[in-house]
Design a protein around this motif. Structure first.
Motif, PDB file in Angstrom:
ATOM      1  N   ILE A 216      -6.589   6.794  -1.820  1.00  0.00           N
ATOM      2  CA  ILE A 216      -5.737   6.117  -2.795  1.00  0.00           C
ATOM      3  C   ILE A 216      -5.635   6.964  -4.064  1.00  0.00           C
ATOM      4  CG2 ILE A 216      -5.441   4.054  -4.218  1.00  0.00           C
ATOM      5  CD1 ILE A 216      -6.982   2.501  -2.069  1.00  0.00           C
ATOM      6  N   VAL A 217      -4.416   7.351  -4.412  1.00  0.00           N
ATOM      7  CA  VAL A 217      -4.154   8.101  -5.637  1.00  0.00           C
ATOM      8  C   VAL A 217      -3.864   7.142  -6.792  1.00  0.00           C
ATOM      9  CG1 VAL A 217      -2.651   9.824  -6.728  1.00  0.00           C
ATOM     10  CG2 VAL A 217      -3.276  10.055  -4.305  1.00  0.00           C
ATOM     11  N   ASP A 218      -3.133   6.068  -6.500  1.00  0.00           N
ATOM     12  CA  ASP A 218      -2.803   5.069  -7.516  1.00  0.00           C
ATOM     13  C   ASP A 218      -2.470   3.762  -6.811  1.00  0.00           C
ATOM     14  OD1 ASP A 218      -2.326   3.903  -9.966  1.00  0.00           O
ATOM     15  OD2 ASP A 218      -0.895   5.426 -10.632  1.00  0.00           O
ATOM     16  N   SER A 219      -2.538   2.648  -7.550  1.00  0.00           N
ATOM     17  CA  SER A 219      -2.287   1.347  -6.944  1.00  0.00           C
ATOM     18  C   SER A 219      -1.709   0.379  -7.957  1.00  0.00           C
ATOM     19  CB  SER A 219      -3.580   0.764  -6.355  1.00  0.00           C
ATOM     20  OG  SER A 219      -4.510   0.495  -7.388  1.00  0.00           O
TER      21      SER A 219
ATOM     22  N   LEU B  18       0.438   1.195  -2.822  1.00  0.00           N
ATOM     23  CA  LEU B  18      -0.504   2.305  -2.914  1.00  0.00           C
ATOM     24  C   LEU B  18       0.223   3.637  -2.782  1.00  0.00           C
ATOM     25  CD1 LEU B  18      -3.444   1.147  -0.577  1.00  0.00           C
ATOM     26  CD2 LEU B  18      -3.201   0.756  -3.038  1.00  0.00           C
ATOM     27  N   LEU B  19      -0.110   4.574  -3.645  1.00  0.00           N
ATOM     28  CA  LEU B  19       0.270   5.975  -3.450  1.00  0.00           C
ATOM     29  C   LEU B  19      -0.921   6.656  -2.799  1.00  0.00           C
ATOM     30  CD1 LEU B  19       2.272   8.337  -3.916  1.00  0.00           C
ATOM     31  CD2 LEU B  19       1.119   8.736  -6.107  1.00  0.00           C
TER      32      LEU B  19
ATOM     33  N   ASN C 238       7.097   0.387  -9.518  1.00  0.00           N
ATOM     34  CA  ASN C 238       5.742   0.936  -9.475  1.00  0.00           C
ATOM     35  C   ASN C 238       5.665   2.236  -8.697  1.00  0.00           C
ATOM     36  OD1 ASN C 238       3.377  -0.818 -10.727  1.00  0.00           O
ATOM     37  ND2 ASN C 238       5.004  -2.201 -10.070  1.00  0.00           N
ATOM     38  N   ILE C 239       6.468   2.383  -7.650  1.00  0.00           N
ATOM     39  CA  ILE C 239       6.502   3.669  -6.946  1.00  0.00           C
ATOM     40  C   ILE C 239       7.020   4.754  -7.888  1.00  0.00           C
ATOM     41  CG2 ILE C 239       7.559   4.981  -5.069  1.00  0.00           C
ATOM     42  CD1 ILE C 239       7.592   2.417  -3.419  1.00  0.00           C
ATOM     43  N   GLU C 240       8.097   4.460  -8.603  1.00  0.00           N
ATOM     44  CA  GLU C 240       8.647   5.436  -9.543  1.00  0.00           C
ATOM     45  C   GLU C 240       7.609   5.817 -10.601  1.00  0.00           C
ATOM     46  OE1 GLU C 240      11.131   7.229  -9.552  1.00  0.00           O
ATOM     47  OE2 GLU C 240      12.846   6.283  -8.577  1.00  0.00           O
ATOM     48  N   GLN C 241       6.910   4.838 -11.118  1.00  0.00           N
ATOM     49  CA  GLN C 241       5.905   5.103 -12.150  1.00  0.00           C
ATOM     50  C   GLN C 241       4.769   5.954 -11.605  1.00  0.00           C
ATOM     51  OE1 GLN C 241       4.599   1.578 -14.223  1.00  0.00           O
ATOM     52  NE2 GLN C 241       2.782   2.566 -15.045  1.00  0.00           N
ATOM     53  N   MET C 242       4.323   5.668 -10.389  1.00  0.00           N
ATOM     54  CA  MET C 242       3.234   6.440  -9.790  1.00  0.00           C
ATOM     55  C   MET C 242       3.645   7.884  -9.548  1.00  0.00           C
ATOM     56  SD  MET C 242       1.761   3.728  -6.994  1.00  0.00           S
ATOM     57  CE  MET C 242       1.183   2.106  -7.479  1.00  0.00           C
TER      58      MET C 242
ATOM     59  N   THR D 141       9.901 -14.211  -6.220  1.00  0.00           N
ATOM     60  CA  THR D 141      10.888 -14.185  -5.143  1.00  0.00           C
ATOM     61  C   THR D 141      10.895 -12.837  -4.434  1.00  0.00           C
ATOM     62  OG1 THR D 141      12.591 -13.358  -6.633  1.00  0.00           O
ATOM     63  CG2 THR D 141      12.356 -15.762  -6.461  1.00  0.00           C
ATOM     64  N   ALA D 142      11.653 -12.753  -3.367  1.00  0.00           N
ATOM     65  CA  ALA D 142      11.793 -11.488  -2.646  1.00  0.00           C
ATOM     66  C   ALA D 142      12.454 -10.438  -3.529  1.00  0.00           C
ATOM     67  CB  ALA D 142      12.613 -11.709  -1.377  1.00  0.00           C
ATOM     68  N   GLU D 143      13.456 -10.846  -4.293  1.00  0.00           N
ATOM     69  CA  GLU D 143      14.147  -9.907  -5.176  1.00  0.00           C
ATOM     70  C   GLU D 143      13.202  -9.354  -6.244  1.00  0.00           C
ATOM     71  OE1 GLU D 143      18.070  -9.815  -8.154  1.00  0.00           O
ATOM     72  OE2 GLU D 143      17.515 -11.642  -7.056  1.00  0.00           O
ATOM     73  N   TYR D 144      12.387 -10.227  -6.831  1.00  0.00           N
ATOM     74  CA  TYR D 144      11.427  -9.787  -7.846  1.00  0.00           C
ATOM     75  C   TYR D 144      10.395  -8.844  -7.237  1.00  0.00           C
ATOM     76  CZ  TYR D 144       8.108 -10.049 -11.733  1.00  0.00           C
ATOM     77  OH  TYR D 144       7.279  -9.727 -12.775  1.00  0.00           O
ATOM     78  N   THR D 145       9.942  -9.182  -6.040  1.00  0.00           N
ATOM     79  CA  THR D 145       8.947  -8.355  -5.361  1.00  0.00           C
ATOM     80  C   THR D 145       9.485  -6.956  -5.073  1.00  0.00           C
ATOM     81  OG1 THR D 145       8.003 -10.330  -4.317  1.00  0.00           O
ATOM     82  CG2 THR D 145       7.436  -8.209  -3.338  1.00  0.00           C
ATOM     83  N   LEU D 146      10.712  -6.890  -4.596  1.00  0.00           N
ATOM     84  CA  LEU D 146      11.329  -5.591  -4.306  1.00  0.00           C
ATOM     85  C   LEU D 146      11.435  -4.744  -5.577  1.00  0.00           C
ATOM     86  CD1 LEU D 146      12.751  -3.689  -2.336  1.00  0.00           C
ATOM     87  CD2 LEU D 146      14.882  -4.900  -2.830  1.00  0.00           C
ATOM     88  N   GLN D 147      11.831  -5.361  -6.684  1.00  0.00           N
ATOM     89  CA  GLN D 147      11.941  -4.631  -7.940  1.00  0.00           C
ATOM     90  C   GLN D 147      10.578  -4.140  -8.406  1.00  0.00           C
ATOM     91  OE1 GLN D 147      14.940  -3.883  -9.030  1.00  0.00           O
ATOM     92  NE2 GLN D 147      14.028  -2.577 -10.599  1.00  0.00           N
ATOM     93  N   PHE D 148       9.549  -4.967  -8.208  1.00  0.00           N
ATOM     94  CA  PHE D 148       8.171  -4.567  -8.543  1.00  0.00           C
ATOM     95  C   PHE D 148       7.757  -3.337  -7.740  1.00  0.00           C
ATOM     96  CE2 PHE D 148       3.683  -4.717  -7.348  1.00  0.00           C
ATOM     97  CZ  PHE D 148       3.054  -4.756  -8.580  1.00  0.00           C
ATOM     98  N   ILE D 149       8.079  -3.341  -6.457  1.00  0.00           N
ATOM     99  CA  ILE D 149       7.720  -2.212  -5.591  1.00  0.00           C
ATOM    100  C   ILE D 149       8.412  -0.934  -6.058  1.00  0.00           C
ATOM    101  CG2 ILE D 149       7.913  -1.290  -3.243  1.00  0.00           C
ATOM    102  CD1 ILE D 149       7.695  -4.247  -2.267  1.00  0.00           C
ATOM    103  N   ILE D 150       9.718  -1.013  -6.295  1.00  0.00           N
ATOM    104  CA  ILE D 150      10.485   0.172  -6.704  1.00  0.00           C
ATOM    105  C   ILE D 150       9.977   0.726  -8.033  1.00  0.00           C
ATOM    106  CG2 ILE D 150      12.759   0.960  -7.492  1.00  0.00           C
ATOM    107  CD1 ILE D 150      13.979  -0.924  -5.389  1.00  0.00           C
TER     108      ILE D 150
END
Length: 401
Positions: free
Chosen positions: A105-108, A97-98, A129-133, A118-127
């Protein structure tokens, strides 16, 4: 200026920080009320308010009620001067969430946690999506106060490591440093806490901060977790034991728990225990709509149980009632020990209306002898975003508390 509130600061900066925190908690609020809350003199309070206005941390949000003279100016924080990110890494979904500084909530973005994630995939998803938001909402990196992360324990909060969680579906979640790569990529504050604590914090600051001081947030799901707010602050033990509530004994001669003890709450009121009980009853000859939904009983998932409940399946309703009854007993025990103002029944099971009604009524029946103790048993107002909002709140609190 918010970054200047952290660390060793001058007396003047401490006063600004204190006043800003009060405006956040009580706003919209007028100067006279702030003077009563702080004991600052009129001139001092006016000067501090003016500095916060000049820094655009607060703004005049209108006029209040007159007590005989002119209507006073009301002040509230500027929610768009900075932003925070809240992340919830649960066993079922990862949510990003941003949030603005009012925790709106501004974006999600949401990721379903299958066995492939996996943990690696999840971390990449987080990074990503934050950049995109940040890009989509024209938020500069220096406007990002920080990233809060809620995860399933046990955790090493100081080092930012997810240690040995038992409920993630995929492999590779042992000893995962989730904080360091986020800090390196965004060059900002990153804090980690367990999801139950942050669920309690998110619900408290979003809905109850102005009314009560003590709140418990319970999460019956794949496991059973619990977060506690006492006098407005998260209660943390010496070690991370968010799942200990699931091992309160509710029947010492009952089912054996995975921990080796008998009669633990998690053996009755978690999703795996509900699923197991339904399958066992069907194998013993009881009838259920679920038999028409799957080819093999081992294929039964919780969504099948929810579908059966919607169709008033008698077997599933009976098992849910039993699970909720035991959960209510445990809630009563928790209430007698901690005297909370509010007990929230959240999680995947807690959002089921039948489970919530039976559990809350069972708990209320057992605390009604104390008629002068008006505890409330409620469902979460934030539904599925509670942990992520609490994670964002943790970042904001770091700067103002």
């Amino acid at each position: 200026m918010l970054q200047q509130f952290v660390g060793l600061v001058s007396p003047k900066m401490k006063n600004l920080k204190h006043l800003y925190g009060l405006i956040h908690k009580t706003g919209p609020v007028d100067k006279n009320t702030l003077m009563k809350l702080t004991s600052y003199r009129s001139a001092t309070c006016a000067r501090l308010i003016e500095e916060l206005l000049q820094a655009e941390l607060i703004y005049e949000s209108g006029l209040g009620k007159s007590s005989g003279g002119r209507k006073p100016s009301m002040y509230t924080i500027n929610p768009a001067i900075s932003y925070v990110v809240g992340v919830d890494i649960s066993s079922t979904y990862t949510t990003v969430l941003l949030l603005d500084l009012n925790l709106n909530i501004v974006d999600s973005a949401t990721l379903e946690m299958t066995w492939q994630i996996t943990a690696e995939y999840t971390l990449q998803f987080i990074i990503e999506n934050i950049e995109q938001m940040l890009t989509e909402h024209d938020v500069q990196h220096n406007q990002l106060l920080g990233i809060g992360v809620g995860a399933i324990g046990p955790l090493d909060r100081e080092k930012g490591i997810i240690l040995t969680p038992k409920t993630y579906i995929s492999d590779g979640w042992e000893n995962v440093n989730i904080v360091r790569p986020l800090k390196q990529h965004f060059n900002t504050l990153v804090l980690l806490d367990n999801g139950a604590n942050l669920a309690a914090l998110g619900e408290y600051q979003n809905d109850y901060m102005k009314e009560v001081n003590n709140l418990i947030f319970t999460i019956p799901g794949i496991g059973i977790r619990c977060g506690i707010i006492s006098n407005g602050e998260i209660v943390r033990g010496k070690i991370d034991v968010e799942g200990s509530f699931g091992h309160i004994p509710v029947d010492i001669h009952g089912r054996q728990c995975w921990c080796g003890s008998f009669g633990c709450l998690v053996a009755y009121s978690s999703i795996p225990s509900v699923r197991k009980e339904i399958i066992d009853r069907i194998k013993r000859g009881n009838k259920s709509i679920i038999q028409q939904m799957v080819d093999k009983l081992d294929d039964v998932q919780f969504n099948h149980i929810l579908n059966a409940l919607e169709k008033n399946d008698a077997l599933c309703e009976d098992v849910i009632r039993e699970a909720a009854f035991y959960y209510g007993i445990a809630l009563a025990t928790l209430t007698h020990l901690l005297y909370p103002d509010v007990v929230v029944i959240g999680g995947t099971l807690g959002t089921n209306q039948l489970f919530y009604e039976v559990a809350s009524e069972t708990a209320l029946q057992r605390v009604r002898n104390f008629s002068d103790y008006p505890v409330q048993f409620v469902q979460p107002s934030l539904k599925y975003d509670t942990v992520a909002i609490g994670a964002g709140s943790m970042i904001f609190n770091y700067f103002v508390e």
